[in-house]
Design a protein around this motif. Sequence first.
Motif, PDB file in Angstrom:
ATOM      1  N   LEU A   1      62.640 123.784  40.826  1.00  0.00           N
ATOM      2  CA  LEU A   1      61.470 123.982  41.776  1.00  0.00           C
ATOM      3  C   LEU A   1      60.097 123.055  41.097  1.00  0.00           C
ATOM      4  CD1 LEU A   1      61.487 127.656  42.785  1.00  0.00           C
ATOM      5  CD2 LEU A   1      62.262 125.695  44.174  1.00  0.00           C
ATOM      6  N   LYS A   2      60.037 123.256  39.855  1.00  0.00           N
ATOM      7  CA  LYS A   2      58.800 122.372  39.284  1.00  0.00           C
ATOM      8  C   LYS A   2      59.090 120.899  39.722  1.00  0.00           C
ATOM      9  CE  LYS A   2      57.213 125.770  36.104  1.00  0.00           C
ATOM     10  NZ  LYS A   2      56.738 126.097  34.642  1.00  0.00           N
ATOM     11  N   VAL A   3      60.499 120.422  39.177  1.00  0.00           N
ATOM     12  CA  VAL A   3      60.857 119.267  39.456  1.00  0.00           C
ATOM     13  C   VAL A   3      60.600 118.467  40.798  1.00  0.00           C
ATOM     14  CG1 VAL A   3      62.452 117.564  39.287  1.00  0.00           C
ATOM     15  CG2 VAL A   3      62.292 118.959  37.494  1.00  0.00           C
ATOM     16  N   ASN A   4      60.919 119.389  41.603  1.00  0.00           N
ATOM     17  CA  ASN A   4      60.997 118.978  43.246  1.00  0.00           C
ATOM     18  C   ASN A   4      59.547 119.061  43.560  1.00  0.00           C
ATOM     19  OD1 ASN A   4      63.539 118.900  43.450  1.00  0.00           O
ATOM     20  ND2 ASN A   4      63.848 120.832  44.105  1.00  0.00           N
ATOM     21  N   ALA A   5      58.602 119.987  43.078  1.00  0.00           N
ATOM     22  CA  ALA A   5      57.383 120.055  43.553  1.00  0.00           C
ATOM     23  C   ALA A   5      56.600 118.688  42.961  1.00  0.00           C
ATOM     24  CB  ALA A   5      56.558 121.022  43.224  1.00  0.00           C
ATOM     25  N   LEU A   6      56.705 118.341  41.972  1.00  0.00           N
ATOM     26  CA  LEU A   6      56.110 117.138  41.257  1.00  0.00           C
ATOM     27  C   LEU A   6      56.843 115.914  41.849  1.00  0.00           C
ATOM     28  CD1 LEU A   6      56.442 118.141  37.467  1.00  0.00           C
ATOM     29  CD2 LEU A   6      54.272 117.011  38.502  1.00  0.00           C
TER      30      LEU A   6
END
Length: 544
Positions: free
Chosen positions: A19-24
């Motif tokens: 989720l963090k990678v996708n948000a970034l």
Amino acid sequence: MKRFAALIKTLDSTNKTTLKVNALADYFEQANDRDKVWTIAILSHRRPPRPVNTTLLREWASELANIPLWLFEESYHIVGDLAETIALVLPTSQQSTEKSLTQFLEEMISLKEKSDEDKKNYLYENWKVLNYYERFVFTKLITGGFRIGVSQKLMTKALSKATTIDEDILAYKLMGNWDPNKITFQELVLEENESDFLSKPYPFYLAYAIEGAVNDLGNVSEWSAEHKWDGIRSQVILRNNELFVWSRGEELVTDKYPEFQAFVGTIPNGTVIDGEILPYPNGEIGTFNDLQTRIGRKTVSKALLRKVPVILKAYDLLEWAGKDIRQQSFMERRKLLEDLFRTTFEIPSEDEKNLKGKIPLFLSQRLQFNSWSEVAKERERAREMRSEGLMLKRKDSPYLVGRKKGDWWKWKVDPLSIDAVLTYAMRGHGRRSNLFTDYTFALWQENEQGEKELVTFAKAYSGLTDAEFKKVDAWIKKNTLERFGPVRSVTPHHVFEIAFEGIAFSKRHKSGVATRFPRIVRWRQDKTIHEANNLEDLKAMIPK
């Protein structure tokens, strides 16, 4: 700023890497180029200098919130984060702003030279037009303490997803002393340069700790052993007559260790060595405490280079003659490493005294044993050798990526421990922000008058159960002697067993001793404070 604040809110609300990678990645695809550069800078700890001290921030926030300063301070101690406290206590805003992240940061940089009155007006003006989370992010940037759960590796993974540029190349591009005020996104990320590939490191292979009996690993003859050195894991790269030194944290630290420039012209190009950076004062391996005097320095003075020189203790070879050899067995790679030492220095491959003053490179000695009991005896010598224990590597193992079970194991020595008295306490963070869980401990020492007094030597905040922390917290609140901001001194009464990995003399500590990774082992309710250890007991544990 709205998009950046929304990104931070998303990152702060999940522990899931995906989720963090996708948000970034979504952010890097949508934000303007200037904001992208500043976001990369912030997340890689290149924040602008703090323009306002925290004392003034607390005073001004309490004024705007129309609450007394003491109430603000109490709220701060409970919340545990200044920016979050300010965001919570200030009145809800009905206004908004369309200023970009870059505009805010450029204003903060210019704010540093302005008067306190101008700073106060600037903060009031912006606090009033930001919503809760925007205000939190804005204040975080002002304090210079912007830390969010995003590693450099996670950020480069997201940037790679958004740009299709290789992660390792991005990791190199983002290192160094680039200035977000002066560099464009095109120059920083998108432009291709041959040098981007020149310094490319390999992912580190990491060991697991031994979980059961060491002889569960099977036949001892299938394993190679060496000491587990207590320094900074690194890869040293020699390509095209250039040197690159990478830490395990994927930080390019070449300029931190100028001694290694001596490798250029001595070690052949197309060589990548996996090893440990170790302090080497007075011609012998020092302690991690010695190495800490070198860590984090922007510049290394000549005096410090003389006082705490460093060496590289080499234990593996990842690239030879420009070829990736990680899929070869450990013994094949090791033979090439030993051949490198033999041909380069014209010395026996296992000789520890190999340099004759030439360059700061040593070979980590490979140890052979006939039984696991012999391995155990060698492990007992670890502290004498200034190591943390042993590394056990299967002889036929390739060099893998990341932490994998099966082929590489670390067998660390048992920690040292001592019984100490609780003397100070501070509130914890996160879910423990309403409890006193961060403790300072002391040992007995005889003063000049021949009387025994307690001298602090370590801090620890882990090792007790939640129930024990609550019980100690209740006792602290009833037995506080003095308050120093968030810190309370308490009546000396409770004894705890404190464990630690290493120990060394230190001029920076009141006790004269520094312990490494201290933590609570158990609450010694069976002991009185007069049964706690003396400082001399602690010093006696320091390796001679």
